[in-house]
Design a protein around this motif. Structure first.
Motif, PDB file in Angstrom:
ATOM      1  N   LYS A 221       0.818  -1.216   0.000  1.00 47.57           N
ATOM      2  CA  LYS A 221       0.000   0.000   0.000  1.00 47.57           C
ATOM      3  C   LYS A 221       0.855   1.271   0.000  1.00 47.57           C
ATOM      4  O   LYS A 221       0.312   2.383   0.010  1.00 47.57           O
ATOM      5  N   LEU A 222       2.162   1.117  -0.029  1.00 48.42           N
ATOM      6  CA  LEU A 222       3.064   2.266   0.050  1.00 48.42           C
ATOM      7  C   LEU A 222       2.856   3.210  -1.135  1.00 48.42           C
ATOM      8  O   LEU A 222       2.806   2.784  -2.286  1.00 48.42           O
TER       9      LEU A 222
ATOM     10  N   ARG B   1       3.449   6.225  -5.644  1.00 46.55           N
ATOM     11  CA  ARG B   1       3.203   7.436  -6.425  1.00 46.55           C
ATOM     12  C   ARG B   1       4.440   8.333  -6.489  1.00 46.55           C
ATOM     13  O   ARG B   1       4.664   8.991  -7.499  1.00 46.55           O
ATOM     14  N   THR B   2       5.232   8.356  -5.410  1.00 44.90           N
ATOM     15  CA  THR B   2       6.418   9.212  -5.355  1.00 44.90           C
ATOM     16  C   THR B   2       7.614   8.391  -4.902  1.00 44.90           C
ATOM     17  O   THR B   2       7.544   7.698  -3.879  1.00 44.90           O
ATOM     18  N   LEU B   3       8.704   8.476  -5.656  1.00 45.37           N
ATOM     19  CA  LEU B   3       9.939   7.773  -5.320  1.00 45.37           C
ATOM     20  C   LEU B   3      11.093   8.760  -5.405  1.00 45.37           C
ATOM     21  O   LEU B   3      11.353   9.350  -6.451  1.00 45.37           O
ATOM     22  N   ASN B   4      11.788   8.935  -4.275  1.00 43.82           N
ATOM     23  CA  ASN B   4      12.909   9.869  -4.223  1.00 43.82           C
ATOM     24  C   ASN B   4      14.194   9.108  -3.929  1.00 43.82           C
ATOM     25  O   ASN B   4      14.385   8.590  -2.823  1.00 43.82           O
TER      26      ASN B   4
ATOM     27  N   HIS C 103       7.162  -2.507 -12.507  1.00 46.29           N
ATOM     28  CA  HIS C 103       5.852  -2.640 -11.863  1.00 46.29           C
ATOM     29  C   HIS C 103       5.315  -1.308 -11.308  1.00 46.29           C
ATOM     30  O   HIS C 103       4.230  -1.280 -10.728  1.00 46.29           O
ATOM     31  N   LEU C 104       6.049  -0.225 -11.520  1.00 39.94           N
ATOM     32  CA  LEU C 104       5.637   1.073 -10.960  1.00 39.94           C
ATOM     33  C   LEU C 104       4.780   1.838 -11.970  1.00 39.94           C
ATOM     34  O   LEU C 104       5.059   2.992 -12.299  1.00 39.94           O
TER      35      LEU C 104
ATOM     36  N   LEU D 284       5.738  -2.900  -4.870  1.00 38.82           N
ATOM     37  CA  LEU D 284       5.331  -1.541  -4.500  1.00 38.82           C
ATOM     38  C   LEU D 284       4.467  -0.933  -5.603  1.00 38.82           C
ATOM     39  O   LEU D 284       4.718   0.168  -6.093  1.00 38.82           O
ATOM     40  N   VAL D 285       3.421  -1.644  -5.961  1.00 39.17           N
ATOM     41  CA  VAL D 285       2.627  -1.313  -7.152  1.00 39.17           C
ATOM     42  C   VAL D 285       1.785  -0.059  -6.982  1.00 39.17           C
ATOM     43  O   VAL D 285       1.284   0.486  -7.978  1.00 39.17           O
TER      44      VAL D 285
END
Length: 280
Positions: free
Chosen positions: A158-159, A184-187, A203-204, A180-181
């Motif tokens: 749910k991340l 929304r935000t990956l930094n 898968h993103l 990690l489907v």
């Protein structure tokens, strides 16, 4: 006479209760030493700035929903730190010299949605978060994380927000992002990432914002963006060390669609032009 006195006492209690409801007063709530508490919001904050706490304070209210600490000297989060806190939703412990979380530290607080341990000295994503299946925000920026382990994030389906910026991550292991489907935000900015392969982000498909600036990428697959059609923001300033890979930022000569991409930051990568057939 006794009956009249009893009725008077009851009436007085009712009057006090009504007064508290209408004036916004709150009933006393147990609050740890040198912390501030709000029983209405169900929050505890220990941010006095004096580094007075060497551990998470004992006796936290059992119905607490949010806990914040800052500028302390804790080092280790023990297995007993968050016992019987079934309603806890947000944990933020920043700038507190934390180096380790025991694996079962959040076993008794399974409903945490936001976990912020930025500005500490963690060397890995704590295994303690692996059981937080409802987690939506994981913030571990500015630590000392060098290696990523799939087992520590595979249950975080749910991340939505993952911030690993300002660490020393050099490798993105195969399968790390596969579960990690809903991200929304990956930094991942300000790390030492050296390669991004074909399937790293496959898968993103819901990812909207990707931050990769200030890395040391020497190998960038031409297919690295193939499944990122939802991307809204791409920030890759000073990300490429091997300029022969710069043309792969937005692959040329292929029918690649980025229909939602609105914000593109790709300065200082040796890129001479943006390919005209990359449909932005």
């Amino acid at each position: 006479m006794a009956s009249r006195s009893y009725r008077t006492v009851v009436a007085a209690f009712i009057a006090i209760f009504v007064s508290m409801e209408t004036t916004g007063a709150v009933i006393s709530w147990p609050c740890p030493y040198l912390c501030s508490c709000d029983s209405r919001q169900q929050t505890v904050r220990c941010v006095d700035g004096t580094a007075s706490h060497a551990s998470v304070p004992m006796g936290l209210p059992t119905d607490i929903r949010a806990f914040t600490m800052a500028d302390q000297n804790i080092t280790v989060i023990s297995a007993l730190s968050f016992t019987n806190l079934a309603n806890l939703r947000k944990v933020e412990i920043v700038r507190s010299n934390i180096r380790e979380l025991e694996d079962s530290a959040f076993l008794m607080a399974p409903k945490v949605r936001r976990f912020n341990f930025s500005d500490n000295y963690l060397s890995r994503i704590p295994r303690a978060v692996s059981g937080l299946s409802l987690l939506k925000d994981l913030v571990l920026s500015n630590n000392a994380i060098r290696f990523l382990e799939v087992v520590n994030v595979k249950n975080l389906t749910k991340l939505r927000n993952l911030d690993l910026s300002r660490n020393i991550i050099s490798t993105l292991p195969p399968g790390f992002f596969d579960t990690l489907v809903n991200l929304r935000t990956l930094n991942l900015s300000y790390n030492t990432i050296s390669a991004i392969h074909d399937g790293t982000f496959r898968h993103l498909t819901r990812l909207e914002d990707l931050y990769l600036s200030h890395n040391k990428i020497e190998e960038l697959s031409p297919h690295w963006m193939d499944n990122l059609q939802s991307l809204w923001t791409l920030q890759m300033n000073r990300a490429i060390w091997n300029y022969t890979q710069s043309s792969h930022i937005l692959p040329e000569g292929r029918s690649v669609l980025y229909p939602n991409l609105q914000h593109l930051f790709i300065a200082h990568n040796g890129l001479r032009s943006i390919p005209c057939d990359a449909e932005l």
